[in-house]
Design a protein around this motif. Sequence first.
Motif, short mmCIF file in Angstrom:
data_model
loop_
_atom_site.label_atom_id
_atom_site.label_comp_id
_atom_site.label_asym_id
_atom_site.label_seq_id
_atom_site.Cartn_x
_atom_site.Cartn_y
_atom_site.Cartn_z
N ALA A 160 1.20 -1.05 0.13
CA ALA A 160 0.07 -0.06 -0.14
C ALA A 160 0.77 1.42 -0.01
N PHE A 161 1.92 1.47 1.12
CA PHE A 161 2.43 2.63 0.72
C PHE A 161 3.39 2.82 -0.25
N LEU A 162 3.85 1.34 -1.06
CA LEU A 162 4.92 1.60 -1.82
C LEU A 162 4.31 1.69 -3.19
N SER A 163 2.77 1.35 -3.40
CA SER A 163 1.89 2.27 -4.38
C SER A 163 1.44 3.15 -4.21
N TRP A 164 1.14 3.45 -2.73
CA TRP A 164 0.15 4.22 -3.31
C TRP A 164 0.79 5.34 -4.04
N GLY A 165 -1.11 6.77 -4.60
CA GLY A 165 -0.68 7.61 -5.11
C GLY A 165 -0.13 6.42 -6.99
N TRP A 166 -0.69 5.80 -7.19
CA TRP A 166 -0.15 5.49 -8.18
C TRP A 166 -1.26 4.05 -9.25
N PHE A 167 -1.42 4.67 -9.81
CA PHE A 167 -2.70 3.48 -10.89
C PHE A 167 -2.29 3.21 -12.24
N ASP A 168 -1.84 2.02 -13.31
CA ASP A 168 -1.70 1.81 -13.98
C ASP A 168 -2.24 1.41 -14.96
N LYS A 169 -3.29 1.20 -15.86
CA LYS A 169 -4.11 0.44 -16.57
C LYS A 169 -4.08 -1.12 -16.89
N TYR A 170 -3.31 -1.76 -15.79
CA TYR A 170 -3.09 -3.27 -16.68
C TYR A 170 -3.87 -3.76 -15.22
N ILE A 171 -4.53 -4.84 -15.25
CA ILE A 171 -5.38 -5.26 -14.08
C ILE A 171 -4.16 -6.30 -13.26
N GLY A 172 -3.82 -6.26 -12.04
CA GLY A 172 -2.57 -5.95 -11.03
C GLY A 172 -2.11 -4.77 -11.23
N THR A 173 -2.90 -4.10 -10.96
CA THR A 173 -1.51 -2.56 -11.22
C THR A 173 -2.19 -1.27 -10.81
N GLN A 174 -3.96 -1.72 -11.14
CA GLN A 174 -4.62 -0.15 -10.20
C GLN A 174 -5.50 -1.22 -8.55
N GLY A 175 -5.50 0.27 -8.25
CA GLY A 175 -5.86 -0.01 -6.93
C GLY A 175 -4.93 -0.25 -6.06
N LEU A 176 -3.69 -0.79 -5.53
CA LEU A 176 -3.13 -1.66 -4.93
C LEU A 176 -3.45 -1.04 -3.66
N PRO A 177 -3.29 0.47 -3.15
CA PRO A 177 -3.37 0.17 -1.84
C PRO A 177 -4.84 0.47 -1.07
N LEU A 178 -5.40 0.16 -1.65
CA LEU A 178 -7.02 -0.25 -1.09
C LEU A 178 -6.85 -1.71 -0.89
N LEU A 179 -5.73 -2.37 -1.04
CA LEU A 179 -5.81 -3.66 -0.52
C LEU A 179 -6.31 -3.61 0.79
N ILE A 180 -5.42 -2.99 1.91
CA ILE A 180 -5.14 -2.77 3.41
C ILE A 180 -6.40 -2.51 3.61
N PHE A 181 -7.76 -1.57 3.13
CA PHE A 181 -8.41 -1.41 4.34
C PHE A 181 -9.60 -2.88 3.44
N PHE A 182 -9.35 -3.39 2.57
CA PHE A 182 -9.78 -4.62 2.88
C PHE A 182 -9.80 -5.97 3.60
N ILE A 183 -8.63 -5.66 3.36
CA ILE A 183 -8.21 -6.21 5.09
C ILE A 183 -8.73 -6.55 6.32
N LEU A 184 -8.35 -4.85 6.61
CA LEU A 184 -9.52 -4.54 7.75
C LEU A 184 -10.90 -4.77 7.56
N GLY A 185 -11.29 -4.91 6.85
CA GLY A 185 -12.55 -5.21 6.46
C GLY A 185 -12.82 -6.83 7.15
N VAL A 186 -11.57 -7.65 6.54
CA VAL A 186 -11.56 -8.96 6.70
C VAL A 186 -11.87 -9.32 8.03
N ASN A 187 -10.49 -9.13 8.98
CA ASN A 187 -10.34 -8.77 10.40
C ASN A 187 -11.47 -7.87 11.36
#
Length: 349
Positions: A162-189
Amino acid sequence: MKNRDMTIDIAKGIAIIAIVLGHVHRGIWASGLGTYSVLWFKVPFDHFLYFWHLSVFAFLSGLFVQQSITKYGTLEYLRSRVILIFYLYTLWQVLQIGVKLLLPGGSNSSSSWSDLYKLWVPEGQLWFFPWLLLATVYSVLLKVWAKNILGYTAIFIAVVLAFLSWGWFDKYIGTQGLPLLIFFILGVNIGFKRLSNFLQALKTFQILGITIAGFAIFLIFFFLTPAVPPTVYPENAVGYDQVLAGFVACISATCAIIGLACVLARIPGSEWIAYLGKQSLPIFLAHIIVIGAVRSIMMRSHITGYGIYLVVLTVVGVVVPLGMYIIAKRLRIPIFEVPASIHKHLAKR
């Protein structure tokens, strides 16, 4: 129980309105409809929305993972999610690109017929579907809720990513929305039941205090620091100060929206927001096509005015997809859900 149930739906309703509003705002400027008099409003308003609407959805999407696994089992849960996400993503990828090709002027970006099969390059807002699938598989297979070395490692990797990819957004699957993963995991926990019980135990004035504090922290970091939203490409390279400030702004705004939803759930008359939240999927899927088509008609009718476009397109971007959903459901047209025939076929295997 009613308040507890409505909180999540209202939060989703607020977030989906903000998502439509954000896309309308960007579309107005991309179409050359913005004017110099409101140029000062362009970037701040965009960043204001993108600091929280996607993180709210990411967080809420993770809340029911553990509960669903307990109810259906890991394999069945993953199978159903893969089928649903892949079907809707593929269908609307084709529909959205097809409309762009058939409706000149209804979109702000160019496309070609070859884009129809390029599923690895998501069209517009549809990137959220493969992101959601990857986030789900990652969280479930690595059991991010488990209190062991595997779970802790998975969370650590997500934080670093999340911190390494913050503010970065490319056009391919797997390169988009990476910082949001931590919020998803927070919801899971946290999980739906734990969050519901926590909010239900609080008095209204306590939740209101948390909400105000969350918004206050967010606004302080929004106006007084170089904070960058998680999925907005900045003009320059993102520094650590921007990432840290952006994370604080993002998490505080997300908490504030959840708190606001809980407060609204206790106030009569907020059912319509909850309804939008329950129908956020069809709104999310269809709103780009709708606002693109209506914007094209308005432009051809020589209608001008940033405010007029912002209000009209946001309203139709929310309301028309609801109408499409109702019609599709009555006519049994499977554009917002997986066809029953597919479920039956897979059940026989």
